[in-house]
Scaffold this active site. Structure first.
Site, PDB file in Angstrom:
ATOM      1  N   SER A  49       0.845  -1.190   0.000  1.00 56.97           N
ATOM      2  CA  SER A  49       0.000   0.000   0.000  1.00 56.97           C
ATOM      3  C   SER A  49       0.878   1.238   0.000  1.00 56.97           C
ATOM      4  O   SER A  49       2.002   1.213   0.529  1.00 56.97           O
ATOM      5  CB  SER A  49      -0.893   0.010   1.243  1.00 56.97           C
ATOM      6  OG  SER A  49      -1.510   1.265   1.420  1.00 56.97           O
ATOM      7  N   TYR A  74      -0.634  -0.529  10.655  1.00 55.07           N
ATOM      8  CA  TYR A  74      -0.966  -0.822   9.258  1.00 55.07           C
ATOM      9  C   TYR A  74       0.175  -0.389   8.339  1.00 55.07           C
ATOM     10  O   TYR A  74       0.620  -1.154   7.476  1.00 55.07           O
ATOM     11  CB  TYR A  74      -2.267  -0.124   8.863  1.00 55.07           C
ATOM     12  CG  TYR A  74      -2.650  -0.369   7.433  1.00 55.07           C
ATOM     13  CD1 TYR A  74      -3.180  -1.590   7.035  1.00 55.07           C
ATOM     14  CD2 TYR A  74      -2.471   0.615   6.467  1.00 55.07           C
ATOM     15  CE1 TYR A  74      -3.514  -1.824   5.712  1.00 55.07           C
ATOM     16  CE2 TYR A  74      -2.805   0.394   5.144  1.00 55.07           C
ATOM     17  CZ  TYR A  74      -3.330  -0.824   4.770  1.00 55.07           C
ATOM     18  OH  TYR A  74      -3.654  -1.049   3.456  1.00 55.07           O
TER      19      TYR A  74
END
Length: 183
Positions: A49, A74
């Site tokens: 990501s 994350y």
């Protein structure tokens, strides 16, 4: 991948974001290495990501046992995805290993958190791309004949990841750290 606003652990006692987003693909790939090595033109495609840009690997506390932050956990896991793909490419030159950013995809991401986080991502989903669109870079990497390995892609093109994602020493350390979970 998943984002968890609150720290939680798997039944094995590992922080969920770290376990799901990084350790799971690491373990799966490690277990598949004999089959990959025996395959013609093997590839490993790791979904990372753009969130990696704010990540750093907390080698002393990768599970955020101290000072948990959902976004930090994350971002760390997505940085780990890129470092893993790079290190796999270095260790296994016969296997094409690349990572990618799929884009902001309407998949229900972060809806598991409830409250304001879930509500915010429901709004974000209105502006996100479809799952089919988000899968295009993964499909490209899985099917392309380009002999690229160890790279990071977005919109089916190789792009330069953040500096911390190009740190080969960190990639090596992460591999060793990850193997420690699997003993």
């Amino acid at each position: 991948g998943a984002f968890n606003a609150r720290r939680a652990e798997t039944r094995e006692g590992i922080e969920q974001t770290w376990a799901l987003n990084h350790l799971s693909p690491f373990l799966l790939t490690r277990d598949l290495l004999p089959l990959l090595r025996a395959s013609a033109a093997p590839r490993v495609v790791t979904v990372a990501s753009a969130a990696h840009t704010t990540g750093r690997i907390r080698f002393d506390d990768p599970e955020f046992r101290r000072g948990y932050g959902g976004w930090a956990a994350y971002a760390q896991s997505k940085l780990a995805n890129i470092l893993f793909a790079r290190e796999l490419a270095r260790r296994e030159p016969g296997i094409r290993s690349n990572s990618l950013h799929p884009g902001m995809v309407a998949t229900g991401f972060a809806h598991n958190n409830g409250g304001w986080v879930s509500r915010a991502y429901r709004v974000v989903d209105r502006f996100a791309i479809t799952a089919e669109q988000g899968a295009q870079t993964s499909i490209h990497l899985a099917s392309s004949d380009a002999p690229v390995s160890g790279a990071y892609f977005s919109e089916s093109r190789a792009v330069t990841p953040a500096p911390q994602a190009r740190d080969d020493g960190a990639a090596f350390r992460l591999w060793i750290l990850s193997e420690g979970y699997l003993d």
